[in-house]
Scaffold this active site. Structure first.
Site, short mmCIF file in Angstrom:
data_model
loop_
_atom_site.label_atom_id
_atom_site.label_comp_id
_atom_site.label_asym_id
_atom_site.label_seq_id
_atom_site.Cartn_x
_atom_site.Cartn_y
_atom_site.Cartn_z
N HIS A 197 39.07 51.25 34.40
CA HIS A 197 39.60 52.22 35.37
C HIS A 197 40.27 53.39 34.66
O HIS A 197 40.03 54.55 34.95
CB HIS A 197 40.60 51.52 36.30
CG HIS A 197 41.43 52.47 37.11
ND1 HIS A 197 40.90 53.21 38.15
CD2 HIS A 197 42.74 52.80 37.03
CE1 HIS A 197 41.86 53.97 38.67
NE2 HIS A 197 42.99 53.74 38.01
N ARG B 35 30.55 52.96 36.69
CA ARG B 35 31.75 53.25 35.91
C ARG B 35 31.55 52.59 34.55
O ARG B 35 31.49 51.37 34.47
CB ARG B 35 32.99 52.69 36.61
CG ARG B 35 34.29 53.30 36.12
CD ARG B 35 35.48 52.65 36.84
NE ARG B 35 35.88 51.41 36.17
CZ ARG B 35 36.73 50.53 36.70
NH1 ARG B 35 37.26 50.74 37.89
NH2 ARG B 35 37.04 49.43 36.03
N TYR C 225 38.18 41.27 34.62
CA TYR C 225 37.57 41.14 35.95
C TYR C 225 36.10 41.53 36.00
O TYR C 225 35.45 41.38 37.01
CB TYR C 225 38.35 41.96 36.99
CG TYR C 225 38.48 43.44 36.65
CD1 TYR C 225 37.47 44.34 36.99
CD2 TYR C 225 39.61 43.94 36.01
CE1 TYR C 225 37.57 45.69 36.68
CE2 TYR C 225 39.72 45.29 35.70
CZ TYR C 225 38.70 46.17 36.04
OH TYR C 225 38.82 47.49 35.74
#
Lengths: 327, 334
Positions: B255, B251, B264
């Site tokens: 998100h 990724r 994170y």
């Protein structure tokens, strides 16, 4: 006109619709060889084979979700949830998916499916084989909700539900399966969803109900008739959409309204019916709208006295009728 | 030296034109995605959820299906798949701007909730993994009707922990249904890394429990993905049942546009992830086999940019669906 049990009306309507339309098929737990734990689908596997009477794994979300997929492809699944109490794992598929496909795709995808579920108590079913779940679903636009009380209504409404191009929850009171017999018109008998039915005319009070409680209301009406109270009893039959016209006319006819259902009162079907009447025909009323419903405990307890405490009865309904008539 | 590189696409039966088409879809996906971020960051659209890093997995998978015949129950990152299935860049931008004519929902759903009746792309929702059951149901219906279609569904590795995923695989396995469940493992479920999501090494390890093959494939290798899916498609069409395919992806973005992955995710890790960028890898392959050079690449970029500019301009200029229609399509209209 043939006379049959409530459960026979379910079975024979399924049979006739499956004969008429090869896209109609059944799936659920134990619906095949066993014919359902209540035997609603008994013998259908012999006529239609296991491809059209599918014994599914024990997975309610899949029973509904796979049904949705089949419906998207042009089938007409009739999904059985073995007990309405077990419908919660499928809640997301029903509310987030089935109810919203048409709206979220601007009408290009839709879900012509029926979800049948036996509901209701008084059968020694305890907390998890007695629930009335209709109010949880009635809140959701996109769903239609039907809860018939007689074999004839089962036949006409189940046929309508199967032919409907939107998802229909078809709630069958399990306490009526073998307790009620009635005439079922032969042939292509369809009752449009959204039509209430005046099961008993009367001039003094109007009682709205559905399911097993409807029969309590009819019995109670007989009891109070001897005392000079003439009760009109209206079977809602369709909980979403509600038959606004019949409800308002019936409320205005007597000016005294009682709403009776086995499900608990708080935010229930009765609350919506009462609000509708208050909004539209308040000045036709001669008394506050009353409700007689299940108690505000999480679900129906098991022991005989506890179950009796929870359940409505003709006597409890008659007492409420007298209270309303005397106002 | 072009002649020394194994010509893998021809080994798979893909022509040079098809190989270039695959790359074009991947690049188109990436460039649309990048444009959507620009539009979101400049306040022109409210939301983006990215396919960046997963283009190889998506285009390679969808390229194994037959457009207009096979079915797709996508998830929100599936930009690459819906393009291959038939959705146009104009339609993608209509959804991004929530404008009238968006085939997914006519502006009702958040962008990236793909759907397109014409191309058998089933409308999706936001609760994850629900679409797995819909794909299985379509496959069941097709089998009942004797149609030889294949149904593909996508989800992330995080969503493979949902009940609907397991119920769907089990149902598909029991009935040997013609569907392919594609888990695009990008190593994060929003902020939660793989090791906190799975106790097994691969999502595909779960497949034997449902009586189907579980295949792991490198999602940055578009030809490996295509090969795996073509085999699964053939299997499904032969009536041999479903396949679970897990493509290991990266990724490359947070998100979604509402997320900040700096809270994170170590920056070095994203740098490492870039080494597995499927676009870079496929581009290098095309140079090696002589299908791409600087001039052709430049021409391709210009062509794609024009297409995207045109699609964005078109979509931006369209009206919103009028509020008067907001009550439509709750139920079937008379």
């Amino acid at each position: 006109m043939p006379v049959m049990q409530y459960i026979e009306a379910v079975r024979e309507t399924l049979r006739s619709e499956m004969r008429r339309d090869p896209n109609v098929f059944i799936m659920g737990e134990d619906v095949g060889k066993r014919g359902g734990v209540f035997r609603a689908t008994q013998g259908l596997i012999d006529e239609f084979g296991e491809e059209r009477v599918i014994d599914t794994p024990l997975t309610e979300s899949a029973i509904v979700g796979v049904g949705i997929g089949a419906a998207l492809y042009g089938m007409r699944p009739v999904c059985e949830i073995q007990f309405a109490d077990f419908i919660w794992p499928a809640m997301n598929q029903i509310i987030s998916e089935a109810a919203r496909f048409r709206y979220r795709s601007y009408g290009t995808w839709f879900v012509p499916m029926v979800i049948r579920a036996p509901y209701g108590g008084g059968v020694h079913g305890g907390l998890y084989h007695s629930q009335s779940v209709e109010a949880h679903f009635a809140h959701s636009p996109g769903l239609k909700i039907v809860a018939p009380s007689t074999p004839g209504d089962v036949a006409g409404l189940l046929r309508a539900a199967i032919r409907d191009d939107d998802p229909v929850l078809f709630f069958e009171h399990k306490g009526l399966y073998r307790a009620v017999k009635g005439e079922v018109p032969e042939g292509d008998y369809v009752i449009p969803i959204g039509k209430a039915d005046v099961k008993r005319d009367g001039r003094d009070i109007t009682v709205f109900s559905y399911g097993k409680a409807l029969h309590f209301c009819l019995e109670a009406a007989q009891m109070v008739a001897a005392e000079g109270i003439d009760a009109m009893v209206v079977d809602l039959r369709s909980l979403r959409p509600l038959d606004e016209e019949t409800i308002l006319n019936a409320a205005a006819r007597t000016g005294k309204v009682l709403i009776v259902h086995e499900d608990n009162a708080f935010m229930g079907i009765g609350a919506e019916v009462a609000a509708l009447i208050a909004e539209k025909v308040l000045f036709e009323l001669d008394a506050p709208i009353l409700r007689l419903c299940g108690p505000e405990v999480p679900a129906m307890p098991y022991s005989p006295p506890l179950e009796k405490w929870y359940m409505l009865s003709p006597e409890k309904v008659a007492a409420k009728m007298r209270e309303l008539a005397a106002f | 030296m072009a002649t020394q590189t194994r010509n893998r696409h021809q080994e798979l039966g893909l022509s040079d034109e098809q190989m270039l088409e695959i790359y074009r879809y991947m690049l188109l996906t990436r460039r649309i995605d990048e444009r959507l971020w620009l539009l979101q960051r400049s306040g022109k659209i409210p939301f983006v959820i990215s396919a960046q890093g997963q283009e190889g997995a998506q285009v390679g998978a969808a390229y194994a299906l037959v457009r207009g015949k096979d079915w797709l129950a996508p998830y929100y990152r599936d930009l690459g798949k819906v393009l291959v299935m038939g959705m146009t860049p104009r339609e993608v931008f209509l959804a991004a701007f929530a404008k009238q004519g968006d085939p997914s929902s006519n502006g009702r759903q958040m962008a990236h909730h793909w759907g397109h009746r014409r191309w058998n792309i089933i409308s999706g929702s936001s609760p994850v993994a629900t679409q797995v059951l819909h794909a299985v149901g379509v496959a069941l219906a097709a089998k009942m009707k004797g149609h030889d279609i294949v149904v593909m569904t996508s989800l992330g590795e995080g969503s493979s922990n949902q009940g609907d995923f397991h119920e769907g695989l089990n149902f598909a396995g029991v009935h040997k249904l013609p569907c392919i469940i594609h888990v695009q493992n990008n190593e994060y479920a929003i902020s939660v890394p793989l090791k906190k999501q799975l106790a097994c090494e691969n999502v595909a390890d779960r497949a034997p429990g449902y009586g189907m093959p579980g295949v792991v494939v490198d999602g940055s290798d578009v030809l490996a993905v295509y090969a795996a899916f073509r085999e699964a498609v053939d299997r499904a069409r032969r009536g041999e049942g479903p396949t679970l395919i897990e493509s290991k992806c990266v990724r490359l973005t947070p998100h979604s546009s509402d997320d900040d992955d700096r809270t994170y995710r170590p920056r070095e890790e994203i740098e490492r992830a870039r080494q597995r960028d499927p676009i870079t890898r496929t581009r290098a392959y095309l140079y090696e086999v002589g299908l791409l050079d600087e001039e052709r690449e430049q021409a391709l970029e210009v062509e794609i940019r024009r297409e995207i500019d045109e699609a964005q301009e078109y979509a931006e200029a369209q009206p919103y669906e009028p509020v008067e229609t907001a009550m439509r399509h709750v139920y079937k209209e008379a």
